[in-house]
Design a protein around this motif. Structure first.
Motif, short mmCIF file in Angstrom:
data_model
loop_
_atom_site.label_atom_id
_atom_site.label_comp_id
_atom_site.label_asym_id
_atom_site.label_seq_id
_atom_site.Cartn_x
_atom_site.Cartn_y
_atom_site.Cartn_z
N GLY A 116 5.80 5.80 -53.62
CA GLY A 116 5.40 7.20 -53.76
C GLY A 116 6.00 7.82 -55.01
O GLY A 116 5.33 8.51 -55.76
N VAL A 117 7.28 7.57 -55.27
CA VAL A 117 7.92 8.10 -56.46
C VAL A 117 7.30 7.50 -57.71
O VAL A 117 7.07 8.18 -58.72
CB VAL A 117 9.43 7.85 -56.42
N GLU A 118 6.98 6.22 -57.66
CA GLU A 118 6.36 5.58 -58.82
C GLU A 118 4.99 6.17 -59.11
O GLU A 118 4.65 6.47 -60.26
CB GLU A 118 6.24 4.08 -58.55
N ALA A 119 4.18 6.39 -58.08
CA ALA A 119 2.86 6.96 -58.28
C ALA A 119 2.94 8.36 -58.84
O ALA A 119 2.14 8.76 -59.69
CB ALA A 119 2.08 6.96 -56.96
N ALA A 120 3.90 9.14 -58.37
CA ALA A 120 4.06 10.50 -58.90
C ALA A 120 4.46 10.46 -60.37
O ALA A 120 3.99 11.26 -61.18
CB ALA A 120 5.09 11.26 -58.07
N ARG A 163 1.36 6.21 -51.60
CA ARG A 163 1.05 6.17 -53.03
C ARG A 163 -0.02 7.20 -53.39
O ARG A 163 0.09 7.92 -54.39
CB ARG A 163 0.59 4.77 -53.40
N LEU A 164 -1.05 7.30 -52.58
CA LEU A 164 -2.13 8.25 -52.85
C LEU A 164 -1.65 9.69 -52.67
O LEU A 164 -2.03 10.58 -53.42
CB LEU A 164 -3.31 7.95 -51.93
N ALA A 165 -0.80 9.92 -51.67
CA ALA A 165 -0.27 11.27 -51.45
C ALA A 165 0.60 11.71 -52.62
O ALA A 165 0.57 12.87 -53.04
CB ALA A 165 0.53 11.31 -50.15
N ALA A 166 1.38 10.78 -53.18
CA ALA A 166 2.23 11.13 -54.32
C ALA A 166 1.39 11.48 -55.54
O ALA A 166 1.70 12.43 -56.28
CB ALA A 166 3.18 9.98 -54.63
N TRP A 188 -2.10 18.55 -57.33
CA TRP A 188 -2.52 19.65 -56.44
C TRP A 188 -1.45 20.73 -56.32
O TRP A 188 -1.79 21.87 -56.02
CB TRP A 188 -2.82 19.11 -55.05
N MET A 189 -0.21 20.39 -56.48
CA MET A 189 0.88 21.32 -56.19
C MET A 189 1.56 21.77 -57.47
O MET A 189 1.53 21.07 -58.48
CB MET A 189 1.91 20.66 -55.26
N PRO A 190 2.20 22.95 -57.44
CA PRO A 190 2.93 23.41 -58.62
C PRO A 190 4.15 22.53 -58.87
O PRO A 190 4.69 21.92 -57.94
CB PRO A 190 3.33 24.85 -58.26
N PRO A 191 4.62 22.47 -60.10
CA PRO A 191 5.81 21.65 -60.38
C PRO A 191 7.02 22.18 -59.61
O PRO A 191 7.12 23.37 -59.31
CB PRO A 191 6.01 21.81 -61.90
N GLN A 200 7.09 17.39 -50.07
CA GLN A 200 5.72 17.71 -50.45
C GLN A 200 4.80 16.52 -50.24
O GLN A 200 3.65 16.68 -49.79
CB GLN A 200 5.69 18.16 -51.91
N ARG A 201 5.29 15.33 -50.57
CA ARG A 201 4.46 14.15 -50.34
C ARG A 201 4.23 13.92 -48.85
O ARG A 201 3.16 13.46 -48.43
CB ARG A 201 5.12 12.92 -50.97
N ALA A 202 5.23 14.28 -48.04
CA ALA A 202 5.07 14.11 -46.59
C ALA A 202 3.96 15.00 -46.06
O ALA A 202 3.23 14.63 -45.12
CB ALA A 202 6.39 14.43 -45.89
N LEU A 203 3.78 16.20 -46.64
CA LEU A 203 2.70 17.08 -46.21
C LEU A 203 1.35 16.41 -46.41
O LEU A 203 0.51 16.38 -45.50
CB LEU A 203 2.77 18.40 -47.00
N LEU A 204 1.12 15.84 -47.61
CA LEU A 204 -0.17 15.20 -47.87
C LEU A 204 -0.32 13.92 -47.06
O LEU A 204 -1.43 13.57 -46.64
CB LEU A 204 -0.31 14.91 -49.36
#
Length: 1070
Positions: free
Chosen positions: A900-904, A1019-1022, A1028-1031, A1044-1048
């Motif tokens: 997830g961190v890598e995808a972000a 990965r897709l959520a990240a 989609w979200m503000p920095p 934030q990734r957990a929400l998606l």
């Protein structure tokens, strides 16, 4: 234990050093600024100088802010040489400061504060009755007080109340776990007094009912006990009034008869005379509440609070102070509520002196760059009001209490009357009162009580510790206190007007009004009994509760003020005079409350007079330095960006600035004059138009789509400078694309157009010379990228750009004949219309539908491409040869922390990366702008990258900051929680777009697609969260991004298909 005693001894020695330093005449307070050039304002008020300012004289913080656009040193010198009386007015306001040690009790039902604060404003009959006892309480050393013009006798403009021992000082409260029920109770009591019962009920809820007959029984018992103690007849009209031997007037005590029918419930204060709480801060038992008339709120700015704990070595809040500051008109005021060290043993006054020195040294107001304060308010209404009042233009350095124009200090200062143990060491003056005796060497407790019964205050005031310490210069040097004409305020038997220790055998003790609270017994035992809790608390009466004030010394006032010796004349320094000083007669506590009334003459800068002085300064510079004025030419003065300005494509323009004069030329852009609010056009003309110097104008000097390099600088004589201007329209937060597109987005507009006007006039100021006006023209051809969801919905089936214009724009951008041919054909193949479906529900924009449909076509063949969506933007940029930014380069390092961190980290969401994406995807973007469908031959990664880029170009994040912050703080525990979080904070257009995108992402995670594309929910959520979200804000917690990734992830994995999508769109049942 020995180690503890050694540490305490060291602390006492340090406090003694603090006292010595505080009383050192050569002491320079650390928080004070030097009175020299470059120091800015000296403190929060920044009042400088004693004579008219010279060329190097600094200005105070308010003037510095008002003159921030005046950069000519010659005009500034002309202004500082002008006497402040020419642009300064004095505004008179009335202030009431009060203090009450409530002994940890809530106000009993039906408590009337008019017996403390005077006839209540809510009664509607204060005219001519405020302040009470003014004739007998003129301030020491102050001129005869009078009410300010236009506002006399009708109640104070500001009420500051300092409560002490608001909560019981037990271990739980002292260690910082106190509640706010006592705060709300006393705030409600103040609200009833100021604005009436109905107003208080609307904001604080109904009051608790009083037990039947309790108040009458307590009053009768108290009156009987008082009459027996005084040796007179019983009276139920109020407490006894003791005459001052030096005056024929009363002592200033406000009896029960002064209140009238003040709490009738009618809203006499509603409207401009209504009071509003602007400051509220609690430190364990010390609580400060400041109220201001609503009509005065436009003149109040920069309200901030701070606290200082002085208990147990300066770490515990059982003793300490709360302070609040504000800027009223253009003067700075501070209110302080304090509770100092207790004790009546010899030498305890030195500990109190140390507390005062500690508070003055450590109480600091810290201003953030945006003008905000670092300490939060206690009461929510005060926090909301103070935030809405605006900045106080405080210097961005910590400011102490005496770094302001005036200070009013109230509280339980705990200074006692100095006594000796036995009568053998005391002088008989206090008891006998004969003429010609020498000054007493000391009073006994019996002497003090005898003097109180005789109404003789002079010997008691001579033995008062605070008076002695002030006279010796050991504490509150240069502070003032009004003449005391009332009896000591401490220590009483609760519920009576009888001092503790004046027990009369067999007398009837009154039931304390404040003793009957929830969980307490309703009856109390008589005095002198074994169960009497007051038996072991005998204290010599004393004036523990005081109100003092301080004003900035004359030598540090504004430029041009009169010098201490009287030279200079016509001073404009703020000043304060005391109108009255009295004791209240409430019986809630073992203390009596105290109140003081003031009239303050505050400084207000006349903005129009300042404008006139600056104009005169410019004319004087013109006359004196005509030969030395910079001679500057600017070419060209008309710039054209063209008719085909596209999103993300910069258009370069150039200006040549040449200085043909003999002196340097300072240039910078200034904002165009803005009309003043609430004034008609004719009124603007009568008053000389809008402000030339932009005194209160915060408008940026350049439009958001224009960048100048350099935007300011200096051109030396005989030289020239080339300024590069870039016209760049961008989407996203802070971009200008949405604003420029709005003009043509509304279908109801008769002049609906696909382009936004860039016509603007820039003002380039040449200091000490004339302003140069530069005209810029051009047309921005809008795109669905950068438009808001609402604007896209208003377009309906119409394209963002007509096909013919899209083809012409492609030609201007050099995209080739093939792309132009596709755009010409786009008019015959419209995409799905957005707006609303046939059933009335909000539909996602047609461009979003077209992109999703292209990815879902042919049984979602595009979704089976490896890395689709998660790697698409990076792959498109790599194909274009774009070098990765720091965030993308860090992806390899982030891989170790999880996919997830890598995808972000792989998502190129920066400005430069988005510009490169816009350029690479222009052919596909223009087809959708023209209303066409995505070509079947389009690369799936191009389609996915354009979809993510659309999310990043929205003017507001697709998922609002409120949802992102909530998820960062507390990730949802279930898909239902995640959907509910979206419904609470998202509008219908946002929900519709999110539902459409979730449908696509779930399809990409389907078994047939995930086996081929290699995607996971994390990965897709990240990847989606990055677009989609503000920095994340600077300083966000370590788990904020994962939240934030957990929400998606919850939205993707939970609920299953259509049901979860419906919940996210707000269509599921609550």
């Amino acid at each position: 234990m020995k180690k503890l005693l050694v540490n305490l001894g060291g602390k006492v020695a340090a406090l003694a050093d603090d006292i010595a330093s505080y009383n050192d005449p050569t002491r320079q307070v650390a928080t004070s600024k030097p009175l020299g050039p470059g120091s800015g304002a000296a403190g929060a008020g920044g009042l400088q100088g004693g004579l008219p300012a010279g060329p190097e004289q600094p200005l105070d913080a308010v003037l510095e802010h008002l003159l921030r656009n005046v950069r000519s040193r010659h005009v500034r010198q002309h202004f500082t040489r002008t006497h402040p009386a020419e642009y300064t007015q004095q505004r008179s306001v009335t202030i009431q400061a009060a203090t009450f040690n409530v002994a940890g009790k809530k106000p009993p039902p039906g408590l009337r504060l008019d017996e403390w604060l005077g006839a209540g404003p809510a009664a509607g009959d204060m005219k001519g009755r405020w302040p009470p006892g003014a004739a007998a309480s003129a301030g020491a050393g102050a001129p005869a007080a009078g009410a300010p013009s236009g506002g006399g006798g009708g109640g104070p403009d500001i009420l500051a109340v300092g409560f002490v021992e608001l909560v019981p000082l037990n271990a739980g409260n002292v260690m910082g776990v106190w509640g706010n029920t006592h705060v709300e109770a006393w705030d409600r009591c103040l609200a009833v007094y100021l604005n009436g019962e109905e107003w208080a009920t609307q904001r604080y809820g109904p009051a608790a009912p009083a037990p039947v007959g309790q108040a009458a029984a307590a009053a009768a018992a108290s009156a009987l006990y008082e009459s027996k103690w005084q040796g007179g007849e019983a009276s139920v009209d109020g407490p006894p009034v003791v005459a001052d031997s030096s005056s024929s007037s009363s002592t200033g005590a406000v009896g029960a008869g002064n209140g009238g029918s003040g709490f009738s419930g009618r809203l006499a204060g509603v409207g401009p005379e209504e009071y509003v709480q602007v400051a509220s801060k609690q430190l364990v038992g010390v609580y400060l509440s400041v109220w201001v008339r609503r009509r005065l709120l436009p003149e109040v700015r920069g309200v901030q609070v701070t606290t200082v704990a002085t208990g147990f070595g300066g770490y515990l809040g059982n003793k300490g102070a709360v302070a609040a500051r504000m800027r009223l008109f253009d003067s700075s005021l501070v209110f302080v509520a304090a509770h100092l060290t207790a004790g009546e043993a010899e030498g305890d006054e030195l500990r109190r002196n140390a507390d005062v020195a500690d508070i003055l040294r450590r109480a600091l107001f810290a201003s953030a760059p945006d003008g905000g304060g670092a300490v939060a308010m206690t009461a929510a209404p005060a926090a909301l009001i103070s935030t809405s009042l605006g900045q106080g233009h405080w210097p961005q350095v910590p400011a102490g209490i005496t770094d302001h124009d005036m200070v009013i200090w109230c509280g339980d200062l705990n200074y006692r009357i100095a006594t000796v143990p036995t009568a053998a060491t005391a002088s008989p003056v206090a008891a006998a009162g004969g003429a010609g005796e020498t000054r007493p060497a000391g009073l006994t407790d019996a002497d003090v009580r005898a003097a109180i019964r005789a109404g003789r205050l002079e010997p008691l005031l001579a033995a008062d510790q605070l008076n002695r310490e002030r006279a010796a210069g050991r504490v509150f040097r240069d502070w003032h206190e009004g003449r005391i004409t009332f009896l000591p305020t401490y220590k009483f038997k609760a519920g009576t007007h009888t001092y503790n220790g004046d027990d009369l055998s067999g007398a009837l003790a009154a039931a304390p009004e404040a003793a009957v609270e929830e969980g307490e017994a309703a009856a109390s035992t008589g005095p002198g009994s074994a169960a009497d809790a007051e038996k072991h608390k005998r204290r010599t009466p004393a004036w523990c509760d005081r109100v003092l004030w301080w004003t900035r010394p004359r030598h540090s006032q504004r430029p041009g003020d009169a010098a201490p010796g009287g030279a200079g004349g016509g001073g404009v320094a703020p000043c304060v005079r005391q109108l009255a000083y009295w004791r209240g007669e409430l019986t809630v506590s073992d203390h009596k409350p105290v109140s003081a009334a003031f009239v303050a003459d505050l400084v207000s800068y006349d903005r129009r007079r300042i404008e006139g002085i600056l104009e005169a300064g410019m004319r004087a510079v013109d006359r004196m330095q005509e030969s030395l004025r910079p001679r500057v030419t600017v070419e060209p003065v008309v710039l054209e960006a063209g008719e085909w300005v596209a999103l993300g494509r910069p258009t370069a323009l150039r200006l040549h600035i040449t200085n043909t004069g003999t002196v340097e030329a300072i240039f910078h852009f200034i904002p165009a004059p803005q009309p003043e609010p609430n004034l008609s056009h004719k009124a603007q003309q009568r008053q000389g138009g809008s402000s030339k110097f932009g005194l209160d104008d915060e408008t940026p000097p350049l439009p958001p789509w224009l960048v100048a390099q350099p935007a300011e600088g200096v051109v030396l004589p005989g030289q020239s400078c080339e300024m590069e201007l870039a016209v760049l329209v961008e989407g996203g937060a802070g971009g200008a694309a949405a604003q420029l597109s709005e003009a043509g987005a509304a279908p109801s507009s008769s002049s609906s157009s696909s382009c936004g006007s860039l016509d603007s006039i820039l003002i380039l100021r040449i200091e000490d010379s004339g302003d140069k006006f530069i005209t810029i023209g051009g047309r921005y051809r809008r795109s669905f990228l950068g438009m808001s969801l609402e604007a896209l919905a208003r377009l309906g089936p119409a394209p963002a750009l007509p096909p013919t214009e899209a083809a012409a724009l492609a030609g201007q951008l050099g995209l080739g004949e093939e792309v132009q041919a596709q755009l010409q054909e786009a008019g015959g193949a419209p995409s799905d219309a957005g707006g609303a479906d046939d059933d009335g529900t909000v539909a996602p924009p047609k461009e979003l539908r077209a992109l999703v449909s292209a990815l879902m076509a042919d049984s979602a063949a595009a979704l089976r491409v490896p890395g689709i969506l998660a790697d698409s933007t990076a792959l498109v940029l790599a194909r274009a040869g774009y070098a990765p930014d720091a965030g993308t380069a860090a992806a390899a390092d982030a891989a170790a922390e999880g996919e997830g961190v890598e995808a972000a980290a792989m998502q190129p969401t920066g400005r430069e990366a988005q510009r490169a994406l816009i350029r690479q995807l222009e052919p596909l973007r223009l087809i959708l702008d023209a209303g066409g469908r995505v070509p079947a031959s389009a690369d799936p990664h191009d389609v996915a990258a354009l979809l993510l880029l659309w999310c990043g170009q929205l003017p507001q994040p697709l998922i609002p900051a409120a949802v992102a912050d909530a998820a960062a703080d507390a990730p949802p525990a279930s898909p239902a929680d995640a959907a509910a979080m979206l419904r609470r904070h998202c509008g219908p257009h946002q929900l519709a777009a999110v539902a459409e995108l979730l449908r696509l992402l779930r399809a990409a995670l389907g078994p047939s697609a995930a086996d081929r594309n290699g995607l996971t929910a994390a990965r897709l959520a990240a990847a989606a969260a990055a677009w989609w979200m503000p920095p994340l804000a600077a300083g966000a917690g370590a788990g904020a991004a994962s939240g934030q990734r957990a929400l998606l992830t919850m939205l993707l994995e939970g609920g299953g298909g259509a049901a979860a999508a419906a919940a996210a769109a707000g269509e599921a049942d609550d």
